[in-house]
Design a protein around this motif. Structure first.
Motif, PDB file in Angstrom:
ATOM      1  N   MET A 180       0.828  -1.206   0.000  1.00  0.00           N
ATOM      2  CA  MET A 180       0.000   0.000   0.000  1.00  0.00           C
ATOM      3  C   MET A 180       0.862   1.255   0.000  1.00  0.00           C
ATOM      4  N   LYS A 181       2.019   1.176   0.641  1.00  0.00           N
ATOM      5  CA  LYS A 181       2.948   2.308   0.688  1.00  0.00           C
ATOM      6  C   LYS A 181       3.396   2.705  -0.717  1.00  0.00           C
ATOM      7  N   ALA A 182       3.567   1.713  -1.590  1.00  0.00           N
ATOM      8  CA  ALA A 182       4.002   1.986  -2.961  1.00  0.00           C
ATOM      9  C   ALA A 182       2.822   2.226  -3.901  1.00  0.00           C
ATOM     10  N   LEU A 183       1.741   1.454  -3.714  1.00  0.00           N
ATOM     11  CA  LEU A 183       0.669   1.436  -4.706  1.00  0.00           C
ATOM     12  C   LEU A 183      -0.222   2.673  -4.676  1.00  0.00           C
ATOM     13  N   PHE A 184      -0.657   3.096  -3.508  1.00  0.00           N
ATOM     14  CA  PHE A 184      -1.606   4.214  -3.463  1.00  0.00           C
ATOM     15  C   PHE A 184      -1.002   5.526  -3.975  1.00  0.00           C
ATOM     16  N   PRO A 185       0.242   5.861  -3.622  1.00  0.00           N
ATOM     17  CA  PRO A 185       0.830   7.052  -4.248  1.00  0.00           C
ATOM     18  C   PRO A 185       0.949   6.921  -5.768  1.00  0.00           C
ATOM     19  N   SER A 186       1.247   5.715  -6.244  1.00  0.00           N
ATOM     20  CA  SER A 186       1.321   5.497  -7.692  1.00  0.00           C
ATOM     21  C   SER A 186      -0.033   5.745  -8.346  1.00  0.00           C
ATOM     22  N   LEU A 187      -1.088   5.213  -7.751  1.00  0.00           N
ATOM     23  CA  LEU A 187      -2.439   5.409  -8.291  1.00  0.00           C
ATOM     24  C   LEU A 187      -2.795   6.888  -8.345  1.00  0.00           C
ATOM     25  N   ILE A 188      -2.552   7.602  -7.235  1.00  0.00           N
ATOM     26  CA  ILE A 188      -2.868   9.038  -7.194  1.00  0.00           C
ATOM     27  C   ILE A 188      -2.002   9.818  -8.186  1.00  0.00           C
ATOM     28  N   LYS A 189      -0.747   9.410  -8.319  1.00  0.00           N
ATOM     29  CA  LYS A 189       0.156  10.077  -9.263  1.00  0.00           C
ATOM     30  C   LYS A 189      -0.399  10.010 -10.681  1.00  0.00           C
ATOM     31  N   TRP A 190      -0.764   8.800 -11.136  1.00  0.00           N
ATOM     32  CA  TRP A 190      -1.204   8.639 -12.524  1.00  0.00           C
ATOM     33  C   TRP A 190      -2.541   9.314 -12.772  1.00  0.00           C
ATOM     34  N   VAL A 191      -3.453   9.205 -11.812  1.00  0.00           N
ATOM     35  CA  VAL A 191      -4.746   9.876 -11.959  1.00  0.00           C
ATOM     36  C   VAL A 191      -4.562  11.391 -11.902  1.00  0.00           C
ATOM     37  N   GLY A 192      -3.716  11.845 -10.988  1.00  0.00           N
ATOM     38  CA  GLY A 192      -3.496  13.286 -10.846  1.00  0.00           C
ATOM     39  C   GLY A 192      -2.895  13.913 -12.083  1.00  0.00           C
ATOM     40  N   THR A 193      -1.879  13.275 -12.649  1.00  0.00           N
ATOM     41  CA  THR A 193      -1.204  13.836 -13.818  1.00  0.00           C
ATOM     42  C   THR A 193      -2.013  13.659 -15.101  1.00  0.00           C
ATOM     43  N   ALA A 194      -3.062  12.825 -15.064  1.00  0.00           N
ATOM     44  CA  ALA A 194      -3.900  12.646 -16.260  1.00  0.00           C
ATOM     45  C   ALA A 194      -4.761  13.868 -16.536  1.00  0.00           C
ATOM     46  N   GLY A 195      -5.056  14.669 -15.494  1.00  0.00           N
ATOM     47  CA  GLY A 195      -5.733  15.940 -15.727  1.00  0.00           C
ATOM     48  C   GLY A 195      -7.226  15.966 -15.450  1.00  0.00           C
ATOM     49  N   GLU A 196      -7.783  17.164 -15.617  1.00  0.00           N
ATOM     50  CA  GLU A 196      -9.165  17.435 -15.202  1.00  0.00           C
ATOM     51  C   GLU A 196     -10.202  16.649 -15.983  1.00  0.00           C
ATOM     52  N   ASP A 197      -9.939  16.354 -17.253  1.00  0.00           N
ATOM     53  CA  ASP A 197     -10.941  15.624 -18.035  1.00  0.00           C
ATOM     54  C   ASP A 197     -11.194  14.245 -17.436  1.00  0.00           C
ATOM     55  N   LEU A 198     -10.133  13.533 -17.084  1.00  0.00           N
ATOM     56  CA  LEU A 198     -10.308  12.230 -16.441  1.00  0.00           C
ATOM     57  C   LEU A 198     -10.998  12.398 -15.093  1.00  0.00           C
ATOM     58  N   HIS A 199     -10.621  13.404 -14.340  1.00  0.00           N
ATOM     59  CA  HIS A 199     -11.237  13.629 -13.039  1.00  0.00           C
ATOM     60  C   HIS A 199     -12.749  13.823 -13.177  1.00  0.00           C
ATOM     61  N   ARG A 200     -13.144  14.600 -14.177  1.00  0.00           N
ATOM     62  CA  ARG A 200     -14.581  14.830 -14.400  1.00  0.00           C
ATOM     63  C   ARG A 200     -15.288  13.533 -14.768  1.00  0.00           C
ATOM     64  N   ARG A 201     -14.675  12.741 -15.651  1.00  0.00           N
ATOM     65  CA  ARG A 201     -15.293  11.475 -16.079  1.00  0.00           C
ATOM     66  C   ARG A 201     -15.413  10.493 -14.918  1.00  0.00           C
ATOM     67  N   LEU A 202     -14.381  10.421 -14.097  1.00  0.00           N
ATOM     68  CA  LEU A 202     -14.446   9.534 -12.938  1.00  0.00           C
ATOM     69  C   LEU A 202     -15.517  10.004 -11.955  1.00  0.00           C
ATOM     70  N   ALA A 203     -15.550  11.296 -11.694  1.00  0.00           N
ATOM     71  CA  ALA A 203     -16.535  11.836 -10.764  1.00  0.00           C
ATOM     72  C   ALA A 203     -17.954  11.566 -11.257  1.00  0.00           C
ATOM     73  N   ASP A 204     -18.193  11.769 -12.553  1.00  0.00           N
ATOM     74  CA  ASP A 204     -19.533  11.530 -13.119  1.00  0.00           C
ATOM     75  C   ASP A 204     -19.935  10.066 -12.959  1.00  0.00           C
ATOM     76  N   GLU A 205     -19.039   9.149 -13.303  1.00  0.00           N
ATOM     77  CA  GLU A 205     -19.366   7.727 -13.210  1.00  0.00           C
ATOM     78  C   GLU A 205     -19.604   7.313 -11.758  1.00  0.00           C
ATOM     79  N   ILE A 206     -18.678   7.693 -10.888  1.00  0.00           N
ATOM     80  CA  ILE A 206     -18.744   7.284  -9.481  1.00  0.00           C
ATOM     81  C   ILE A 206     -20.002   7.828  -8.812  1.00  0.00           C
ATOM     82  N   ARG A 207     -20.280   9.095  -9.019  1.00  0.00           N
ATOM     83  CA  ARG A 207     -21.428   9.702  -8.349  1.00  0.00           C
ATOM     84  C   ARG A 207     -22.748   9.133  -8.855  1.00  0.00           C
ATOM     85  N   ALA A 208     -22.810   8.802 -10.139  1.00  0.00           N
ATOM     86  CA  ALA A 208     -24.041   8.224 -10.691  1.00  0.00           C
ATOM     87  C   ALA A 208     -24.295   6.833 -10.107  1.00  0.00           C
ATOM     88  N   VAL A 209     -23.258   6.032 -10.043  1.00  0.00           N
ATOM     89  CA  VAL A 209     -23.425   4.667  -9.522  1.00  0.00           C
ATOM     90  C   VAL A 209     -23.726   4.680  -8.033  1.00  0.00           C
TER      91      VAL A 209
END
Length: 477
Positions: free
Chosen positions: A285-314
């Motif tokens: 978890m020490k290695a994996l969670f920062p990696s996950l946040i890193k890749w999602v964070g650097t992917a930018g706002e468009d991905l963030h919006r798409r994830l938020a829309d999907e997650i909140r709808a479900v």
């Protein structure tokens, strides 16, 4: 993806090991200092025009194990490392080096056992049974842990303008693991708030011969002498380890009772529980969670919006449940993609049980009994003959028909499409890891719309510093 092995031309495995003693040291310096890890492998793939070749793997001389390996650096040949009928996994967790069993109470932890060894089935069965019994706690306990983590992020950003995610993640990860296994907070034990630091030093001393500090202040030859020639002794962390062991021994009584019913010695079960909790779970978890946040964070706002829309709808429709998590196709894909592009465990080793043939995409090769095989997963899971644009983080790579490609996401010492059993070496918590990664994203995007991070490099994984965090206009959690 590949031809039947009988139709492929047989090729002699290219590469060599150099002169005794000198060859391993030369490869070690190239690996750590001259070329660096990734270029070390890529240069040899280019030189030999082959993803299968011979070389030496660190640490090499003085570590009492043969450094010679055969590298398997494509998605086809790598599968050999997962075939228990062909390879043995006894004492190869760390490859061409094994830490002293003093670090684990004089016992070889389950991770070092081959499935053919009698105790492996007992210990692995103990782990799988334990996780099964704790199944109903996964979601509520992790959500509780995330609440504290996110509060820490917000407080630090409010006070300082930035927040170090790694420190907060370490605390939260250890808290979750200890609570899951012991039904209490580590703060209620003699460990107190020091759990992550105790485990970090214990892990570092075991793995020191396999790492580089990357420091500009220590000459390469001095670091090589200090880290790669003589293992660090257990007494450096003996008192720290004893605190961890005592805390688990006193707090996990019911679990240890169950272990004894299975025929395990109580102290052996506890040492294995500490290894599972500290090295496998918290370390992962020490290695994996920062990696996950890193890749999602650097992917930018468009991905963030798409994830938020999907997650909140479900979540609005189904709440936060195992079923709901499985309905989030983009969220699932993002997690698989993070595991693919930066596997939390980069190395796999195994020793050939007998002579056999292997293949990559265009040739077959003869492996001899006793030869050490090695796979470097950050290259294997970027095989360009399996994945398009393999070096890019593609969030929806595994959506729809392409979900079948998760077969080649090998992060768990097995295929993502297979399950851990007492007869294999696949991570017993494979499914839990995927669930926790999805939960991390779900809870995050229920609370926040977008964020910015600054990325760096640590001894184990990436450093992630939050520079901004935009709350959702409506709290959906």
């Amino acid at each position: 993806m590949s031809s039947p092995i009988s139709e492929l031309p047989i090729r002699q495995i290219p590469g060599d090991y150099g002169l005794p003693f000198i060859g391993p040291i030369k490869d070690r310096f190239n690996y750590y200092y001259t070329q660096g890890e990734l270029q070390f492998f890529k240069a040899r793939i280019e030189k030999y025009q082959s993803t299968v070749f011979r070389c030496n793997m660190p640490p090499g001389p003085f570590m009492a194990r043969d450094p010679r390996v055969i590298c398997l650096l494509d998605a086809v040949s790598f599968q050999t490392l997962l075939d228990n009928s062909k390879v043995e996994k006894k004492d190869v967790l760390d490859g061409t080096f094994m830490p002293s069993t003093s670090f684990t109470g004089g016992y070889r932890a389950c991770a070092y056992l081959d499935p053919s060894e009698p105790n492996h089935a007992t210990l692995k069965g103990f782990y799988l049974s334990l996780l099964s019994k704790k199944h109903d706690l996964f979601i509520p306990l992790f959500l509780q842990t995330l609440s504290g983590l996110f509060s820490g992020l917000e407080d630090e950003i409010s006070a300082k303008g930035i927040s170090n995610f790694n420190d907060l993640n370490d605390t939260a990860s250890f808290e979750f693991v200890f609570r899951l296994l012991c039904d209490k907070s580590p703060l209620e034990t003699d460990i107190g708030p020091k759990g992550p630091k105790l485990v970090d030093l214990w892990i570092f001393c075991q793995l020191a011969p396999l790492i580089t500090l990357g420091s500009k202040f220590i000459p390469n030859f001095l670091e090589d002498l200090l880290l790669h020639t003589i293992p660090l002794p257990f007494f450096v962390v003996k008192s720290n380890y004893n605190k961890l062991y005592d805390a688990f021994y006193k707090s996990a009584g019911s679990i240890l009772d169950e272990a004894e019913k299975l025929g395990l010695k109580r102290d052996e079960a506890c040492h294995n529980l500490v290894f599972l909790a500290g090295f496998n779970a918290y370390g992962g978890m020490k290695a994996l969670f920062p990696s996950l946040i890193k890749w999602v964070g650097t992917a930018g706002e468009d991905l963030h919006r798409r994830l938020a829309d999907e997650i909140r709808a479900v979540v609005k429709r189904s709440g936060v449940t195992f079923t709901a998590l499985n309905e989030m196709s983009l969220t699932k894909s993002v997690v698989y993609e993070a595991l693919r592009i930066e596997p939390p465990v980069p190395y796999q080793y195994a020793k050939a049980k007998h002579d056999f043939k292997i293949q990559n995409h265009d040739s077959s090769f003869l492996i001899k009994k006793g030869e050490m095989l090695f796979g470097y997963q950050p290259i294997v899971t970027k095989d360009p003959k399996i994945f398009e644009n393999p070096d890019e983080f593609v969030p929806d790579r595994f959506v729809g028909e392409n979900e079948k490609l998760i077969e080649y996401v090998y992060w768990s010492n097995g295929r993502q499409t297979e399950d851990p059993t007492v007869g294999n070496k696949q991570c017993p918590a494979k499914d839990l890891v995927v669930i926790l990664c999805r939960l991390m994203l779900v809870e995050f995007f229920l609370k926040y719309d977008t964020f910015e991070v600054e990325i760096g490099k640590l001894l184990l994984g990436s450093s992630v510093v939050f520079k901004s965090l935009t709350k959702a206009t409506t709290n959906h959690s």
